[in-house]
Motif scaffolding. Structure first.
Motif, short mmCIF file in Angstrom:
data_model
loop_
_atom_site.label_atom_id
_atom_site.label_comp_id
_atom_site.label_asym_id
_atom_site.label_seq_id
_atom_site.Cartn_x
_atom_site.Cartn_y
_atom_site.Cartn_z
N ASN A 10 -70.73 -7.80 -44.68
CA ASN A 10 -69.61 -8.32 -43.88
C ASN A 10 -69.70 -7.85 -42.43
O ASN A 10 -69.42 -8.62 -41.50
CB ASN A 10 -68.28 -7.87 -44.48
CG ASN A 10 -67.98 -8.57 -45.80
OD1 ASN A 10 -68.59 -9.57 -46.14
ND2 ASN A 10 -67.04 -8.02 -46.55
N GLN A 13 -72.50 -9.79 -40.77
CA GLN A 13 -72.08 -11.16 -40.49
C GLN A 13 -71.18 -11.22 -39.26
O GLN A 13 -71.31 -12.12 -38.42
CB GLN A 13 -71.34 -11.74 -41.70
CG GLN A 13 -72.25 -12.12 -42.85
CD GLN A 13 -71.48 -12.71 -44.02
OE1 GLN A 13 -70.29 -12.98 -43.91
NE2 GLN A 13 -72.16 -12.89 -45.13
N PHE A 16 -73.38 -10.90 -36.22
CA PHE A 16 -74.10 -12.15 -35.96
C PHE A 16 -73.17 -13.17 -35.31
O PHE A 16 -73.53 -13.83 -34.33
CB PHE A 16 -74.66 -12.71 -37.27
CG PHE A 16 -76.06 -12.28 -37.60
CD1 PHE A 16 -77.11 -13.19 -37.60
CD2 PHE A 16 -76.33 -10.97 -37.92
CE1 PHE A 16 -78.40 -12.80 -37.92
CE2 PHE A 16 -77.62 -10.56 -38.24
CZ PHE A 16 -78.66 -11.47 -38.24
N ALA A 17 -71.96 -13.31 -35.89
CA ALA A 17 -70.99 -14.28 -35.38
C ALA A 17 -70.58 -13.95 -33.95
O ALA A 17 -70.47 -14.84 -33.09
CB ALA A 17 -69.77 -14.33 -36.29
N TYR A 21 -74.67 -16.24 -33.42
CA TYR A 21 -75.79 -16.62 -34.29
C TYR A 21 -75.30 -17.09 -35.66
O TYR A 21 -74.22 -16.72 -36.10
CB TYR A 21 -76.75 -15.44 -34.48
CG TYR A 21 -77.43 -15.03 -33.19
CD1 TYR A 21 -78.17 -15.94 -32.43
CD2 TYR A 21 -77.36 -13.70 -32.74
CE1 TYR A 21 -78.79 -15.54 -31.25
CE2 TYR A 21 -77.97 -13.30 -31.58
CZ TYR A 21 -78.69 -14.23 -30.83
OH TYR A 21 -79.29 -13.84 -29.67
N ASP A 22 -76.15 -17.89 -36.30
CA ASP A 22 -75.88 -18.42 -37.63
C ASP A 22 -75.78 -17.25 -38.63
O ASP A 22 -76.74 -16.50 -38.83
CB ASP A 22 -77.00 -19.37 -38.04
CG ASP A 22 -76.75 -20.05 -39.38
OD1 ASP A 22 -75.79 -19.67 -40.07
OD2 ASP A 22 -77.53 -20.96 -39.72
N THR A 23 -74.62 -17.11 -39.29
CA THR A 23 -74.41 -15.98 -40.22
C THR A 23 -75.15 -16.14 -41.55
O THR A 23 -75.16 -15.23 -42.37
CB THR A 23 -72.91 -15.78 -40.49
OG1 THR A 23 -72.38 -16.98 -41.05
CG2 THR A 23 -72.16 -15.42 -39.22
N THR A 24 -75.78 -17.31 -41.75
CA THR A 24 -76.57 -17.52 -42.97
C THR A 24 -77.66 -16.45 -43.10
O THR A 24 -78.05 -16.06 -44.19
CB THR A 24 -77.22 -18.91 -42.96
OG1 THR A 24 -76.22 -19.90 -42.77
CG2 THR A 24 -77.98 -19.18 -44.25
N ALA A 26 -77.45 -13.39 -42.02
CA ALA A 26 -76.88 -12.03 -41.92
C ALA A 26 -76.75 -11.39 -43.30
O ALA A 26 -75.66 -11.20 -43.82
CB ALA A 26 -75.52 -12.09 -41.22
#
Length: 588
Positions: A10, A13, A16-17, A21-24, A26
């Motif tokens: 978490n 993520q 990244f967010a 950036y794309d959290t996929t 993370a």
């Protein structure tokens, strides 16, 4: 309670967010290089192409965000784009303290409690248990316990082999030996005796004698087949004999399973399915699923996607007799009628897989069970001897299960007496407790589907990945805690303190994974994952023990923290071996 790895994920993520950036990508994983870091994220590398940036630039950007999190002690971006993470010691101790307060140590209740029937054991009545029955019994028992631990309603059914020609053989041989018994008088209308006309020892001798005769004497075999037919069509005297066979056999089976710490909620057998067969077969025909093929009643179960030929599922033979497929399908009928389970798990030899593919497909196609009922095949491999072949006695015969247990008890007793740490009056019971752990752990530590070698010398060793090693670790913890209590300490009063050494932190990180390990082990029906985990716990505990002066620690707060950590470790190990189906002695 959230998994520790999810809490870390978490945070990653969010970072990244925050960086756009794309959290996929993370995702956090446990590091395979604990000398460098405890956790890592490799998402910057697959992200680089779409982000039009070098992976290390992305990793450095995210690392700056993660350094603001209280969850991490260190965050490092390493070429070509790894994120290396070390957990904050205070955050870890707080997480473990919360786990320690929970009865299930952080294992979450399922979103939906499922009613799951588990079909395991599968012994034949009138026959002694042999080594071939071991795996089904202890794997099934462990899966049942694992399911209960995570919060599902588990119903264990032994599913006795109590029907078919073997019953006719016993009746025929009994009639030859004692023809004057009232059971063989077709005109008798009174009550039958309550006491069986044979003991378990006599019964176990009758069946192989009858079986051997039937192979040499065609008339004897025909008589046995006729007896089977009459039994299955309601002859009172023969059904009374069957009742005696079941009573005597089940009493003996319960005693033997009890010695293995294996128990069943239901003692149903193939005979319990018989009342459902006629209506089931009739409905299959009326609904257009079953048809006649060379006189037999069959249902097509092949599918277009099959890579190999799947034969039709035979419901009744040309003479109207039932088969294993018949009784397994009829068993599903009564299970659905009486219990409406969400899932039925079959713990059986993996060589029966084709049979269960046919049964499962037929059950769904003919609507015996609802479409959403899960039917699960858990196939196990063979228990082999050191020669790599199925386990046999020295004479080459099939070994009785009670003899295997006795031999392991004997070897364990020898080692415990030679160790000299257990008083003579405790040695016998202690050796039985540890021997059972040796047998069960030796089996369950292997993936169920794999064949394995049963090696008494290795399984009873106090070193390495064995049941006795796990128990020895637990006894060591108990000994320390007993000394602490004798000095006036209370084992559950201290807080789990932040780690002072790498060995302590390593143990804490492993303990923090208990909830995730248990839930994943049940999802995969994989008791071997519990074995692998508690072995990891035992190794980490012993490393911590050898590096730390626990009882010699002068700071009482710190000592209490150590004891609290030991107490949690013991609780994890106790829950682990309870799931596996054995227990620990007080000393070894």
């Amino acid at each position: 309670m959230k998994y520790l790895l999810d809490l870390i994920g978490n945070e990653i993520q969010a970072a990244f967010a925050a960086c756009g950036y794309d959290t996929t990508y993370a995702k956090a994983t446990i590091s395979n290089r604990p000398d460098l870091c405890e956790f890592q994220c490799n998402g910057a590398m697959p992200l680089a192409k779409s982000a039009h940036k070098a992976p290390i630039m992305i990793a450095e950007e995210i690392a700056q965000r993660l350094k603001e999190s209280v969850l991490f002690e260190t965050v490092e971006a390493v070429k070509p784009g790894f994120l290396n993470l070390r957990l904050n010691k205070e955050a870890l101790s707080e997480y473990l303290s919360n786990i320690a307060k929970d009865e299930k140590l952080g294992v979450n209740a399922p979103e939906k409690v499922k009613k799951i029937m588990i079909d395991y054991g599968g012994p034949n009545v009138a026959k002694p248990l042999h080594v071939g029955h071991l795996r089904s019994a202890i794997i099934g028992e462990s899966v049942k316990r694992l399911g209960r631990y995570v919060g599902h309603e588990m119903i264990g059914d032994v599913h006795l082999g109590d029907w078919g020609l073997q019953m006719g053989l016993i009746i025929t041989e009994l009639k030859e030996r004692k023809p004057d018994l009232v059971y063989f008088d077709e005109n008798y209308e009174g009550e039958y005796p309550s006491e069986a006309p044979f003991t378990i020892s006599e019964l176990e001798e009758i069946y192989p004698t009858a079986s051997a005769k039937s192979k040499e004497d065609e008339k004897y075999k025909e008589a046995a087949m006729q007896a089977t037919y009459e039994l299955q069509h309601g002859r009172r005297g023969y059904q009374a004999v069957l009742a005696h066979i079941l009573d005597v056999s089940v009493t003996d089976l319960k005693k033997n399973y009890e010695n293995l710490k294996v128990s069943f909620d239901l003692w149903k057998g193939e005979s319990d399915a018989q009342p459902y067969i006629a209506d089931m077969a009739k409905k299959m025909q009326e609904d257009g699923y079953a048809y006649s093929s060379e006189g037999a009643l069959v249902v097509d179960v092949k599918e277009e996607t099959d890579a190999k030929e799947i034969p039709p599922c035979m419901i009744l033979k040309s003479d109207g007799a039932s088969l294993y497929t018949t009784t397994d399908l009829a068993t599903l009928v009564w299970r659905q009628q009486d219990y409406q389970p969400d899932q039925v798990i079959y713990v059986v030899d993996k060589r029966q897989e084709l049979h269960f593919v046919q049964v499962f497909r037929c059950a769904k196609k003919t609507k015996i069970v609802p479409e959403d009922m899960e039917l699960t095949f858990l196939g196990f491999g063979t228990m082999n001897g050191k020669d790599g072949k199925p386990f046999k006695t020295r004479e080459g015969g099939v070994m009785r299960l009670e003899n295997l247990v006795a031999d392991t008890n004997k070897e364990m007793y020898r080692k415990i007496v030679e160790g000299g740490k257990v008083p003579q009056e405790e040695a016998d019971q202690t050796s039985k407790t540890v021997a059972l752990a040796a047998i069960k752990y030796g089996d369950l530590s292997n993936q169920a589907s794999k064949d394995y070698v049963f090696d008494v010398d290795r399984f009873t060793s106090f070193e390495g990945n064995t049941g006795p090693y796990i128990l020895y670790t637990m006894v060591r913890i108990k000994s320390i805690m007993k000394k602490y209590q004798e000095q006036g300490g209370k084992v559950e009063c201290g807080n789990i303190m932040p780690a002072k050494t790498e060995a302590q932190k390593s143990l804490m990180l492993i303990l923090a994974r208990w909830n995730e390990v248990v839930e994943n082990a049940f999802a995969d029906l994989a008791p071997h994952k519990i074995c692998a985990y508690i072995y990891e716990v035992a190794n980490a505990l012993n490393h911590f023990y050898h590096e730390t002066s626990i009882m010699g620690e002068e700071d009482e707060t710190k000592k209490a923290g150590y004891i609290r950590l030991l107490n949690l470790t013991l609780k994890v190990l106790e829950d682990g071996i309870e799931i596996l189906g054995f227990e620990a002695p007080e000393r070894m």
